[in-house]
Motif scaffolding. Structure first.
Motif, mmCIF file in Angstrom:
data_model
loop_
_atom_site.group_PDB
_atom_site.id
_atom_site.type_symbol
_atom_site.label_atom_id
_atom_site.label_comp_id
_atom_site.label_asym_id
_atom_site.label_seq_id
_atom_site.Cartn_x
_atom_site.Cartn_y
_atom_site.Cartn_z
ATOM 1 N N LYS A 71 -9.227 28.461 28.411
ATOM 2 C CA LYS A 71 -10.225 27.407 28.659
ATOM 3 C C LYS A 71 -11.154 27.344 27.472
ATOM 4 N N ASP A 72 -10.718 26.647 26.445
ATOM 5 C CA ASP A 72 -11.456 26.746 25.198
ATOM 6 C C ASP A 72 -11.097 25.551 24.313
ATOM 7 N N ILE A 73 -12.073 24.728 23.986
ATOM 8 C CA ILE A 73 -11.781 23.505 23.231
ATOM 9 C C ILE A 73 -11.249 23.791 21.824
ATOM 10 N N PRO A 74 -11.832 24.736 21.071
ATOM 11 C CA PRO A 74 -11.246 25.029 19.747
ATOM 12 C C PRO A 74 -9.780 25.469 19.825
ATOM 13 N N SER A 75 -9.443 26.248 20.841
ATOM 14 C CA SER A 75 -8.040 26.676 20.990
ATOM 15 C C SER A 75 -7.137 25.484 21.286
ATOM 16 N N PHE A 76 -7.634 24.577 22.101
ATOM 17 C CA PHE A 76 -6.884 23.341 22.386
ATOM 18 C C PHE A 76 -6.577 22.602 21.086
ATOM 19 N N LEU A 77 -7.571 22.443 20.244
ATOM 20 C CA LEU A 77 -7.396 21.659 19.011
ATOM 21 C C LEU A 77 -6.395 22.329 18.069
ATOM 22 N N LYS A 78 -6.506 23.643 17.969
ATOM 23 C CA LYS A 78 -5.607 24.402 17.100
ATOM 24 C C LYS A 78 -4.175 24.338 17.641
ATOM 25 N N ALA A 79 -4.019 24.576 18.934
ATOM 26 C CA ALA A 79 -2.686 24.541 19.546
ATOM 27 C C ALA A 79 -2.069 23.152 19.394
ATOM 28 N N ALA A 80 -2.882 22.115 19.600
ATOM 29 C CA ALA A 80 -2.366 20.743 19.491
ATOM 30 C C ALA A 80 -1.863 20.478 18.070
ATOM 31 N N HIS A 81 -2.607 20.978 17.097
ATOM 32 C CA HIS A 81 -2.188 20.770 15.705
ATOM 33 C C HIS A 81 -0.837 21.440 15.445
ATOM 34 N N HIS A 82 -0.672 22.642 15.943
ATOM 35 C CA HIS A 82 0.595 23.357 15.707
ATOM 36 C C HIS A 82 1.760 22.722 16.465
ATOM 37 N N VAL A 83 1.489 22.203 17.657
ATOM 38 C CA VAL A 83 2.546 21.497 18.394
ATOM 39 C C VAL A 83 2.986 20.266 17.599
ATOM 40 N N LEU A 84 2.021 19.497 17.120
ATOM 41 C CA LEU A 84 2.348 18.287 16.343
ATOM 42 C C LEU A 84 3.079 18.658 15.052
ATOM 43 N N LEU A 85 2.598 19.698 14.389
ATOM 44 C CA LEU A 85 3.230 20.139 13.146
ATOM 45 C C LEU A 85 4.680 20.568 13.403
ATOM 46 N N SER A 86 4.885 21.266 14.493
ATOM 47 C CA SER A 86 6.249 21.732 14.800
ATOM 48 C C SER A 86 7.160 20.559 15.107
ATOM 49 N N HIS A 87 6.601 19.509 15.715
ATOM 50 C CA HIS A 87 7.389 18.282 15.924
ATOM 51 C C HIS A 87 7.884 17.753 14.576
ATOM 52 N N GLY A 88 6.950 17.591 13.636
ATOM 53 C CA GLY A 88 7.318 17.050 12.321
ATOM 54 C C GLY A 88 8.339 17.918 11.601
ATOM 55 N N GLU A 89 8.138 19.228 11.665
ATOM 56 C CA GLU A 89 9.068 20.137 10.981
ATOM 57 C C GLU A 89 10.472 20.067 11.595
ATOM 58 N N GLN A 115 -3.761 22.380 7.141
ATOM 59 C CA GLN A 115 -3.478 22.719 5.747
ATOM 60 C C GLN A 115 -2.935 21.520 4.990
ATOM 61 N N GLU A 116 -2.964 21.629 3.687
ATOM 62 C CA GLU A 116 -2.496 20.536 2.849
ATOM 63 C C GLU A 116 -1.037 20.213 3.186
ATOM 64 N N GLY A 117 -0.760 18.938 3.332
ATOM 65 C CA GLY A 117 0.612 18.506 3.616
ATOM 66 C C GLY A 117 0.927 18.411 5.095
ATOM 67 N N ASP A 118 0.090 19.004 5.933
ATOM 68 C CA ASP A 118 0.381 18.986 7.371
ATOM 69 C C ASP A 118 0.489 17.567 7.927
ATOM 70 N N MET A 119 -0.460 16.724 7.548
ATOM 71 C CA MET A 119 -0.489 15.392 8.149
ATOM 72 C C MET A 119 0.721 14.560 7.706
ATOM 73 N N GLU A 120 1.221 14.830 6.489
ATOM 74 C CA GLU A 120 2.452 14.159 6.024
ATOM 75 C C GLU A 120 3.633 14.617 6.875
#
Ligand code: PNW
Length: 449
Positions: free
Chosen positions: A181-199, A273-278
């Motif tokens: 139950k933690d908003i920063p953890s949500f944001l970090k986890a969401a970023h990694h989920v999205l990044l893993s989709h792209g990869e 990190q750099e390149g993540d959004m690409e």
């Protein structure tokens, strides 16, 4: 009567943890742990047996054939392939999905496969789960293993099912595994989920497969509850929270600026990190949408998002979710307009009701009504130029409804969880007619209130 196009894809959907059972043949997942934790899941139920699909897949596929279901969306349990969350493969797990694909092929049912529908190996959670960036490589390795084995016989793949549910309910609200139950953890986890989709999309292309790959998001159309500027602004934030936070990165390669302003109060975003959004915005083939309900917002002072969800006055399902099919049409048209008219599949749509067996039959007129209205909304969207290519009803079978255990039934097929008997509901027979004719017949009896 209006008709769906000839090549429209029809099907039903499930997920591994919710139906398979076969607990002894896989590793521990975060949902096994979560279900054991008192107070998390209704009656402390779990997916150890579920619909026993692991042992009954042949009967289940035969039933699909009987119900004229042309396509089947299922997910692969990561912990059945890599029980310890490492890279040591469990051949028995691969064999199960091979057998399932054989059965589907024999019955002429086309598979569409989700790689991650929430049952993360617990061993990976012990290393931080989606909060640990290393998970991206592990997800790519898992996906690549699946592509190498099945990439020549599955031509549609979904990387993730509902990143918002995975990361908000799992890391932000604590209602789903792993229960943070933690908003920063949500944001970090969401970023990694999205990044893993792209990869994973990138890897799929590198391996030269020619099928399609996409992602499924759970989206709601977000309406202001009243016509005040405060209400309109609140609905916009609700939209940013649920929809744009995931749509903008994958289509535009950026997080929405208005939401970033809010979220920067919680996180420094040093995990970007750099390149993540690409990577996150690498082109993919289709957007899967899971649509169930609608949201109305009012301003709420003192709340971190400043949003109060309020009733829109529509009837509700057994989940308490409001039924509003026009919200689906509005959502689809909005995505067409804001995200360059992508190819879309409805990868889930359906409703839970308190189904009862009477004289060996299950009559569910409310579900027929629900499906009818939402299919009409799909036709409206197609008329408006939306490139909607398919529709999957959630769910093929009644199953383990996450925090609600077995108390909520979403199936078009009823499951007796004591005997494992399957009984197609009235809705299954009605939907069969839809899938056979591409027409949406008026429900015989209605339940509208
Ligand atoms: C989806 N919410 O989950 C999932 O993809 C399915 O596994 C699930 O059984 C189905 O919808 C019905 O719930 C959701 O709280 C769970 O907004 C919760 C929400 C949305 C979707």
């Amino acid at each position: 009567m209006r008709r769906f196009p000839k090549d429209f894809a029809w099907g039903t959907a499930t997920s591994s943890y919710q139906i398979e059972g076969g607990r002894d043949s896989r590793g521990e997942t975060i949902w096994d742990q979560f279900a054991k934790t008192p107070g998390k899941v209704h009656n402390q139920e779990n997916g150890d047996i579920a619909c026993n699909h692991y042992n009954m897949y042949k009967e289940d596929v035969a039933l699909m054939k009987e119900l004229s279901i042309p396509s089947y969306r299922f997910s692969i349990s990561w912990a059945r392939i890599f029980p310890n969350g490492d890279r040591v493969v469990n051949e028995e797990g691969l064999q199960f999905y091979e057998n399932l694909l054989d059965a589907l092929e024999e019955s002429g049912v086309t598979p569409i496969v989700t790689l991650y529908h929430w049952d993360l190996p617990q061993a990976l959670q012990d290393k931080g789960g989606w909060m640990n960036r290393d998970i991206v490589d592990e997800f790519v390795y898992f996906s690549e293993t699946i592509f190498n084995r099945f990439g020549n016989r599955v031509s549609q793949w979904i990387t993730h099912n509902e990143p918002w549910v995975v990361t908000w309910l799992g890391y932000g609200a604590g209602e789903h595994a792993p229960g943070y139950k933690d908003i920063p953890s949500f944001l970090k986890a969401a970023h990694h989920v999205l990044l893993s989709h792209g990869e994973v999309v990138k890897r799929y292309r590198e391996l030269n497969f020619t099928g399609e790959i996409g992602i499924t998001l759970n989206l709601n159309h977000s309406y202001p509850a009243s016509n005040t500027p405060e209400s309109i602004a609140a609905a916009r934030r609700a939209d940013g929270f649920l929809n744009r936070w995931f749509l903008d990165p994958i289509y535009k390669g950026e997080y929405p600026a208005d939401m970033l302003t809010i979220y920067k109060g919680f996180s420094d975003f040093s995990f970007v990190q750099e390149g993540d959004m690409e990577t996150i915005s690498v082109p993919f083939d289709f957007l899967g949408i899971n649509y169930y309900s609608v949201g109305y917002s009012e301003e709420k002072k003192g709340d971190w998002l400043g949003v109060e969800g309020v009733s829109g006055g529509h009837r509700r399902t057994a989940m308490g979710w409001e039924v509003y099919a026009t919200g689906l049409k509005d959502l689809l048209v909005r995505i067409k307009d804001d995200y360059a008219n992508p190819v879309i599949y409805i990868t889930e749509n359906g409703a839970a009701y308190d189904d009862k067996v009477e004289n060996g039959e299950v009559h569910d007129p409310e579900r027929v009504e629900y499906l009818y209205e939402h299919l009409e909304a799909c036709l409206d969207a197609i008329d408006a130029g939306v490139r909607l290519k398919g529709y999957y009803a959630w769910s093929f079978l009644d199953n383990f409804e996450w925090a609600f255990g077995y108390a909520k039934r979403f199936g078009i097929v009823y499951v007796d969880f004591h005997t494992q008997q399957r009984i197609p509901k009235t809705s299954a027979k009605w939907f069969k007619q839809v899938m056979e004719t591409n027409e949406v017949p008026l429900p015989v009896s209605t339940s509208k209130n």
